[in-house]
Design an enzyme around this catalytic site. Sequence first.
Site, PDB file in Angstrom:
ATOM      1  N   HIS A   1     -31.328 -64.661 -35.077  1.00 29.45           N
ATOM      2  CA  HIS A   1     -30.283 -63.323 -35.433  1.00 29.45           C
ATOM      3  C   HIS A   1     -30.324 -62.690 -34.060  1.00 29.45           C
ATOM      4  O   HIS A   1     -30.633 -62.999 -33.102  1.00 29.45           O
ATOM      5  CB  HIS A   1     -31.255 -62.476 -36.400  1.00 29.45           C
ATOM      6  CG  HIS A   1     -32.508 -61.840 -35.594  1.00 29.45           C
ATOM      7  ND1 HIS A   1     -33.433 -62.763 -35.331  1.00 29.45           N
ATOM      8  CD2 HIS A   1     -32.910 -60.504 -35.728  1.00 29.45           C
ATOM      9  CE1 HIS A   1     -34.470 -61.663 -35.133  1.00 29.45           C
ATOM     10  NE2 HIS A   1     -33.983 -60.497 -35.206  1.00 29.45           N
TER      11      HIS A   1
ATOM     12  N   HIS B   1     -30.699 -59.689 -33.054  1.00 29.83           N
ATOM     13  CA  HIS B   1     -31.063 -58.529 -32.387  1.00 29.83           C
ATOM     14  C   HIS B   1     -31.630 -58.852 -30.714  1.00 29.83           C
ATOM     15  O   HIS B   1     -31.702 -59.934 -30.433  1.00 29.83           O
ATOM     16  CB  HIS B   1     -32.804 -58.152 -33.108  1.00 29.83           C
ATOM     17  CG  HIS B   1     -32.791 -57.456 -34.175  1.00 29.83           C
ATOM     18  ND1 HIS B   1     -33.378 -57.513 -35.139  1.00 29.83           N
ATOM     19  CD2 HIS B   1     -31.787 -56.453 -34.434  1.00 29.83           C
ATOM     20  CE1 HIS B   1     -33.100 -56.424 -36.181  1.00 29.83           C
ATOM     21  NE2 HIS B   1     -31.971 -55.871 -35.687  1.00 29.83           N
TER      22      HIS B   1
ATOM     23  N   ASP C   1     -33.856 -58.622 -28.902  1.00 29.70           N
ATOM     24  CA  ASP C   1     -34.991 -59.443 -28.200  1.00 29.70           C
ATOM     25  C   ASP C   1     -34.840 -60.737 -28.738  1.00 29.70           C
ATOM     26  O   ASP C   1     -35.942 -61.541 -27.946  1.00 29.70           O
ATOM     27  CB  ASP C   1     -36.311 -58.719 -28.862  1.00 29.70           C
ATOM     28  CG  ASP C   1     -36.544 -58.652 -30.454  1.00 29.70           C
ATOM     29  OD1 ASP C   1     -35.207 -58.093 -30.937  1.00 29.70           O
ATOM     30  OD2 ASP C   1     -37.341 -58.798 -30.877  1.00 29.70           O
ATOM     31  N   HIS C   2     -33.717 -61.088 -29.094  1.00 30.62           N
ATOM     32  CA  HIS C   2     -33.701 -62.474 -29.436  1.00 30.62           C
ATOM     33  C   HIS C   2     -32.485 -63.208 -28.658  1.00 30.62           C
ATOM     34  O   HIS C   2     -32.350 -64.477 -28.582  1.00 30.62           O
ATOM     35  CB  HIS C   2     -33.538 -62.908 -30.776  1.00 30.62           C
ATOM     36  CG  HIS C   2     -34.929 -62.532 -31.557  1.00 30.62           C
ATOM     37  ND1 HIS C   2     -35.805 -63.326 -32.065  1.00 30.62           N
ATOM     38  CD2 HIS C   2     -35.159 -61.193 -31.930  1.00 30.62           C
ATOM     39  CE1 HIS C   2     -36.590 -62.808 -32.724  1.00 30.62           C
ATOM     40  NE2 HIS C   2     -36.492 -61.271 -32.649  1.00 30.62           N
TER      41      HIS C   2
ATOM     42  N   HIS D   1     -33.793 -59.353 -43.162  1.00 29.94           N
ATOM     43  CA  HIS D   1     -34.007 -58.814 -41.948  1.00 29.94           C
ATOM     44  C   HIS D   1     -32.997 -57.458 -41.743  1.00 29.94           C
ATOM     45  O   HIS D   1     -32.079 -57.699 -42.519  1.00 29.94           O
ATOM     46  CB  HIS D   1     -34.102 -59.623 -40.893  1.00 29.94           C
ATOM     47  CG  HIS D   1     -34.740 -59.123 -39.444  1.00 29.94           C
ATOM     48  ND1 HIS D   1     -35.898 -58.414 -39.683  1.00 29.94           N
ATOM     49  CD2 HIS D   1     -34.230 -59.059 -38.290  1.00 29.94           C
ATOM     50  CE1 HIS D   1     -36.166 -57.968 -38.339  1.00 29.94           C
ATOM     51  NE2 HIS D   1     -35.166 -58.462 -37.552  1.00 29.94           N
TER      52      HIS D   1
ATOM     53  N   ASP E   1     -37.218 -63.129 -37.543  1.00 30.94           N
ATOM     54  CA  ASP E   1     -37.674 -62.179 -38.147  1.00 30.94           C
ATOM     55  C   ASP E   1     -37.338 -62.131 -39.492  1.00 30.94           C
ATOM     56  O   ASP E   1     -36.210 -62.327 -39.899  1.00 30.94           O
ATOM     57  CB  ASP E   1     -37.128 -60.849 -37.561  1.00 30.94           C
ATOM     58  CG  ASP E   1     -37.693 -60.694 -35.938  1.00 30.94           C
ATOM     59  OD1 ASP E   1     -38.167 -61.893 -35.404  1.00 30.94           O
ATOM     60  OD2 ASP E   1     -37.423 -59.691 -35.248  1.00 30.94           O
TER      61      ASP E   1
ATOM     62  N   HIS F   1     -44.282 -63.492 -32.343  1.00 29.27           N
ATOM     63  CA  HIS F   1     -43.396 -61.831 -32.672  1.00 29.27           C
ATOM     64  C   HIS F   1     -44.596 -60.885 -32.779  1.00 29.27           C
ATOM     65  O   HIS F   1     -44.647 -60.142 -33.823  1.00 29.27           O
ATOM     66  CB  HIS F   1     -42.500 -62.040 -33.798  1.00 29.27           C
ATOM     67  CG  HIS F   1     -41.385 -61.126 -33.422  1.00 29.27           C
ATOM     68  ND1 HIS F   1     -41.444 -59.983 -34.148  1.00 29.27           N
ATOM     69  CD2 HIS F   1     -40.213 -61.153 -32.928  1.00 29.27           C
ATOM     70  CE1 HIS F   1     -40.400 -59.148 -34.104  1.00 29.27           C
ATOM     71  NE2 HIS F   1     -39.611 -60.036 -33.178  1.00 29.27           N
TER      72      HIS F   1
END
Length: 307
Positions: free
Chosen positions: A63, A65, A67-68, A140, A211, A269
């Site tokens: 996804h 976000h 942090d990914h 998510h 996530d 995570h």
Amino acid sequence: MELFFLGTGSGVPSKERNVSSLVLRLLEERGTTWVFDCGEGTQQQILNTNIRPRRIEVIFITHLHGDHIYGLPGLLSSRSFQGGETPVTVYGPRGLKDYIDISLELSGTHLRYPLYIEEVEEGELFEDEQFIVEAVKLEHGLESYGYILKEKDQLGELQPEKLKALGVKPGPIYQKIKNQPRTVLEDGRVIRREDVIGPAKKGRKVAILGDTRYLPHLEEVLKDSDVLVHEATFAGDEEKMAYDYFHSTVKQAATLAEKANVGELILNHVSSRYQGDSVEELLEEAQNIFPNTTIAYDFYQHPIKRI
Ligand SMILES: [Zn+2]
Ligand SMILES: [Zn+2]
């Protein structure tokens, strides 16, 4: 086949854990590596390993976000500088193509290798002679996916003693016999492969989720995976927080692993709120439900053996 965890934290990097990225090394199987998520700093993490960006063949993004994905344009760009010439395909949710194209274009980055960007929907992504890969939709804050890799069964080993008993001497003919169902020998006899080969090697099934909230219905699609990589953002008693923030607790991840009868559960995570002893507590919580659980840490390597 081996999992190599590069970043196992959630949200923001901490001293102990970088943000999300992991690599599936398929060096024996196909001489390449597949990357799952690419948080900021993934390149630096790679520098501390013997992973070679040139070998990257596929990148799966769960996804969008930060942090990914904040490490993705940098990794793609460096791979070009480092002489990567073979094509790379990046799979991920809608918007991924804009993100990559705009980042590369605005920064004046020109890749010297072909880059293919595939925005995914639930279902099969690709199939080749070794693998079938499919995406499953998660729940998510943003569109999020899990990726399920099914390795195809492989032919068993040729049984030389059986061939010798039939009077077939070792040589290139052995490879021929293995490669085709029927082989006609020079003397006219026909050797059937099924008569001279050992049991098929069962393909492995690996599920790597992004996530997500706890989704009990995933039990079906995850059934009998050899390895499940699942997020564990919250401790077992924080179900409400996990739900509100679209994440899972360690207990929920372990429950899913148990219901789906997977071989091993690896949690990643992990929030920076948990460190030292409290990570041990998370592990205990999970193992009470699903004993074969590991909590990954940065640079943790995990071979996936054939059963
Ligand atoms: Zn995240
Ligand atoms: Zn997220």
